[in-house]
Each structure stands twice: as C-alpha cells, then as structure tokens.
Scaffold this motif. Structure first.
Motif, PDB file in Angstrom:
ATOM      1  N   MET A  96       0.812  -1.215   0.000  1.00 59.12           N
ATOM      2  CA  MET A  96       0.000   0.000   0.000  1.00 59.12           C
ATOM      3  C   MET A  96       0.848   1.269   0.000  1.00 59.12           C
ATOM      4  SD  MET A  96      -2.954  -1.217  -0.169  1.00 59.12           S
ATOM      5  CE  MET A  96      -3.608   0.427  -0.314  1.00 59.12           C
ATOM      6  N   THR A  97       1.980   1.210   0.644  1.00 63.78           N
ATOM      7  CA  THR A  97       2.868   2.372   0.767  1.00 63.78           C
ATOM      8  C   THR A  97       4.234   1.883   1.230  1.00 63.78           C
ATOM      9  OG1 THR A  97       3.281   4.392   2.048  1.00 63.78           O
ATOM     10  CG2 THR A  97       1.939   2.733   3.119  1.00 63.78           C
ATOM     11  N   VAL A 127       3.615   6.271  -6.645  1.00 64.21           N
ATOM     12  CA  VAL A 127       2.777   5.266  -5.985  1.00 64.21           C
ATOM     13  C   VAL A 127       1.490   5.100  -6.788  1.00 64.21           C
ATOM     14  CG1 VAL A 127       1.485   4.754  -3.867  1.00 64.21           C
ATOM     15  CG2 VAL A 127       3.754   5.823  -3.734  1.00 64.21           C
ATOM     16  N   MET A 176      -4.436   0.121  -8.548  1.00 64.09           N
ATOM     17  CA  MET A 176      -4.299  -1.089  -7.721  1.00 64.09           C
ATOM     18  C   MET A 176      -5.479  -2.029  -7.966  1.00 64.09           C
ATOM     19  SD  MET A 176      -2.963   0.347  -4.044  1.00 64.09           S
ATOM     20  CE  MET A 176      -1.498   1.381  -3.892  1.00 64.09           C
ATOM     21  N   GLY A 192       2.438  -3.143   3.902  1.00 61.40           N
ATOM     22  CA  GLY A 192       3.187  -1.940   3.576  1.00 61.40           C
ATOM     23  C   GLY A 192       4.647  -2.116   3.962  1.00 61.40           C
ATOM     24  N   PRO A 217      -0.302   0.141   6.126  1.00 56.24           N
ATOM     25  CA  PRO A 217      -1.494   0.390   5.315  1.00 56.24           C
ATOM     26  C   PRO A 217      -2.459   1.393   5.937  1.00 56.24           C
ATOM     27  CG  PRO A 217      -1.498  -1.868   6.188  1.00 56.24           C
ATOM     28  CD  PRO A 217      -0.150  -1.297   6.466  1.00 56.24           C
ATOM     29  N   LYS A 222      -2.639   5.199   5.037  1.00 54.10           N
ATOM     30  CA  LYS A 222      -3.158   5.625   3.731  1.00 54.10           C
ATOM     31  C   LYS A 222      -4.529   6.276   3.906  1.00 54.10           C
ATOM     32  CE  LYS A 222      -2.174   4.513  -0.155  1.00 54.10           C
ATOM     33  NZ  LYS A 222      -1.412   5.124  -1.269  1.00 54.10           N
ATOM     34  N   ASP A 226       4.512  -4.330  -4.990  1.00 52.37           N
ATOM     35  CA  ASP A 226       4.757  -3.161  -4.136  1.00 52.37           C
ATOM     36  C   ASP A 226       3.884  -1.992  -4.591  1.00 52.37           C
ATOM     37  OD1 ASP A 226       6.018  -1.884  -6.251  1.00 52.37           O
ATOM     38  OD2 ASP A 226       8.019  -1.942  -5.373  1.00 52.37           O
ATOM     39  N   CYS A 227       3.968  -0.887  -3.844  1.00 54.71           N
ATOM     40  CA  CYS A 227       3.014   0.205  -4.090  1.00 54.71           C
ATOM     41  C   CYS A 227       3.330   0.958  -5.382  1.00 54.71           C
ATOM     42  CB  CYS A 227       2.990   1.153  -2.896  1.00 54.71           C
ATOM     43  SG  CYS A 227       4.567   1.946  -2.581  1.00 54.71           S
TER      44      CYS A 227
END
Ligand code: SAM
Length: 310
Positions: free
Chosen positions: A1-2, A26, A32, A51, A54, A57, A248-249
C-alpha cells in the motif's frame, strides 16, 4: 500500500532516510484495483494489504470497500502495526475486510517504545481489542522474537490465547536489510520457542486447517480459546510451498521475497492504453519464473521488508 510507516522498528525501518517514493510514483487506488481484478482472473483471489503501514493511507477504508465491490476476491486481509486500528477496526470489517494480522513484539509499554521508537503500546493494544470486538476473524498477532530483546515474553504472549480467540504467531527474526544485520545472531529457533512453551504450559496439541494458507505451524494450549503459531522463516525453507506473489506500491511484481527480481507494471498501467493483455502477460511471466528463486539466494542486507510488507 505504501513504502512509508509511522513506526521506526529497530530491525525493519531502513537506515537511509528520504529514500521514499514520490507520491506520483505510488499507484492510485484505481490502478491497484485494476491489477487486483486481473490477478483474480488468473486465479489469485486472496489479497493481503500490507506496507509500509497500510493504515496511514488516506481513504483506506473506502479502498477496502472498492476491492470488495469488485466481487473478484474470496478474501481480503491486512497486516498492520495496529497504531491506527482502534477507531477503524469496525469500519474495516463493515467495508469488507475479513481478517487481520497485527504486529506486536512486546506487551511491555517501555519496551514497545524501545523497539518501535514510539510510545504507542496502549493504542495498539486497544486496536487488538477492537479488532476482536469487530468480528475480524481470526485476529492474529505477529511477534518477531529476538534473543535478549523480547524472548522473555514468550509465555506471556502464549498466555493471551487462553482466554481470547487470538492466534499468536512467533516469527523467527531473520536479517534482511542493513539495519537488521547487526542483530543477525538474535534469531530464536521455533524448536526452542516450542520447548519453552511446553516447559511452561505443558503439552501443545498440533492443529491443522487454520485460515490463512501461510507458512505457520499451529498449536493449542490445553483449554485455550486461541492458538499459538510458529513461523520458522529463518531455519526452514518453505520455497516449495510458497503461494505468494507480492506487488509493491509502485506496481512492481516480486515473484520471490528473496530474489530482488521484479516486473514493473507501472509503465503499462500508465501508457494511456487500456492494455490489459500486456499486464496479464507480465503477470503470467512473473508467476512462471517464481519457482526458479530460492531462499538460499538471500539478498545480503538488501531486502527492505518495510516496502515489500513481509
Ligand atoms: N506495517 C505493517 C506491520 O507492522 O505489520 C506491515 C509491514 S511489516 C514490514 C510486516 C511484518 O514484517 C511485521 O510483522 C514485521 O515484524 C515483519 N518483519 C519486518 N522485518 C523482519 C525481519 N527482519 N524478520 C522477521 N520479520 C520481520
């Protein structure tokens, strides 16, 4: 997510600061979701959001709802440090999150601050309680054990399973990035953990069929509501049974956590054409070569768990 996190864990957060991705690198939630739908068409219908953290976010609860509304997924789960969970557990559940893993390496407030850099133990613990109340099922606690740092708490953690339906999973620490290399000798083998638990509580009954498809061996203490899990991430090689594909993000597929090899979907996603075929081709290629990689080809000090999620 990040690739960002609100904690600074002593064995995880990268030493080099300011190496985070720019915001425009991102993926958006729409990008996503497109990836998730295409992977689901290939048969990958269980999703874990991780993450970085997460729950930092924005609109993560709406994103869970967006994923659920695709109808493409059998299961949505999350791995979080739990700091922002207490106010969100219920909303996450209602948006469609099925279950949750909460990382918590100590039950002692001061030690929590020493490990993570922040005095957030009480917040995380309230998050655990709210996750149980919200009906996230199961709620798993991830405990990374390190000799001389938190291995005196094995019995306290196992004790939690006696009167709560928690699954407490002890994870063998393994050195990943430069920061964690200095603790290379701190790993505690699952066999030793098991010995210590039986020494304290008596027999452990082996349990099969626990939700999650993960690499954990599960056990039950006599009369307990919850379970204890042992994850031998360091001493065992579960490459043959690995059923994960990580993204990955920034949209890079990692067929293997340990390889460093990635397939970058972002250029296709942002080409301006709705080229689902090219994306699916890349996904298939990544899955095809997955079995080539092995844990013994460990990237020495180059694996940043904080951006790939563990
Ligand atoms: N921020 C989320 C969290 O704290 O759960 C998700 C990301 S975090 C990288 C995912 C998991 O990886 C955590 O349970 C963390 O303890 C674990 N982890 C990180 N570095 C590790 C290491 N060197 N050995 C074993 N587990 C590790």
């Amino acid at each position: 997510m990040t690739d960002k996190c609100n904690l600074n864990c002593m064995y995880c957060t990268p030493l080099e600061k300011n190496q985070f991705l720019d915001r425009n690198e991102v993926l958006t939630y729409e990008e996503m979701t497109r990836i998730v739908i295409l992977f689901a068409q290939l048969g990958i219908r269980k999703l874990r959001l991780t993450g970085g953290e997460p729950l930092i976010k924005r609109d993560i609860i709406d994103f869970v709802g967006m994923l659920r509304d695709t109808g493409a997924l059998e299961e949505i789960t999350m791995t979080t440090n739990g700091v922002y969970l207490q106010d969100r557990a219920d909303k996450l559940k209602r948006s469609g999150l099925d279950r949750i893993n909460i990382s918590i390496d100590t039950l002692k407030r001061e030690r929590f601050e020493a490990i993570t850099g922040f005095d957030f133990f009480d917040d995380v613990w309230k998050g655990v309680e709210k996750a149980l109340e919200a009906g996230l099922d199961p709620v798993k606690l991830n405990v990374v054990l390190m000799k001389g740092i938190n291995d005196d708490e094995i019995a306290d953690f196992a004790q939690l399973t006696l009167d709560r339906p928690l699954i407490v999973r002890f994870i063998e620490f393994f050195p990943t990035n430069k920061r964690s290399m200095k603790y290379a000798g701190s790993s505690l083998k699952s066999d030793e953990v098991k010995k210590r638990i039986t020494g304290h509580f008596g027999m452990l009954e082996s349990v099969s069929g626990v939700k999650g498809n993960g690499p954990s061996d599960y056990y039950k203490l006599a009369g307990s509501k919850g379970l204890v899990g042992l994850i031998s991430s360091y001493t065992e090689n579960f490459c043959n049974n690995c059923n994960r594909v990580r993204i990955d993000c920034a949209g890079r597929i990692s067929p293997c956590l340990f390889s460093g090899h990635t397939h970058d979907m972002r250029p296709i996603l942002r080409s301006g054409r709705f080229d689902d075929e090219a994306l699916v081709r890349m996904m298939r290629d990544a899955l095809k070569i997955k079995s080539r990689y092995r844990k013994d080809k460990l990237r020495n000090g180059q694996l940043e768990m904080s951006s790939i999620g563990g």
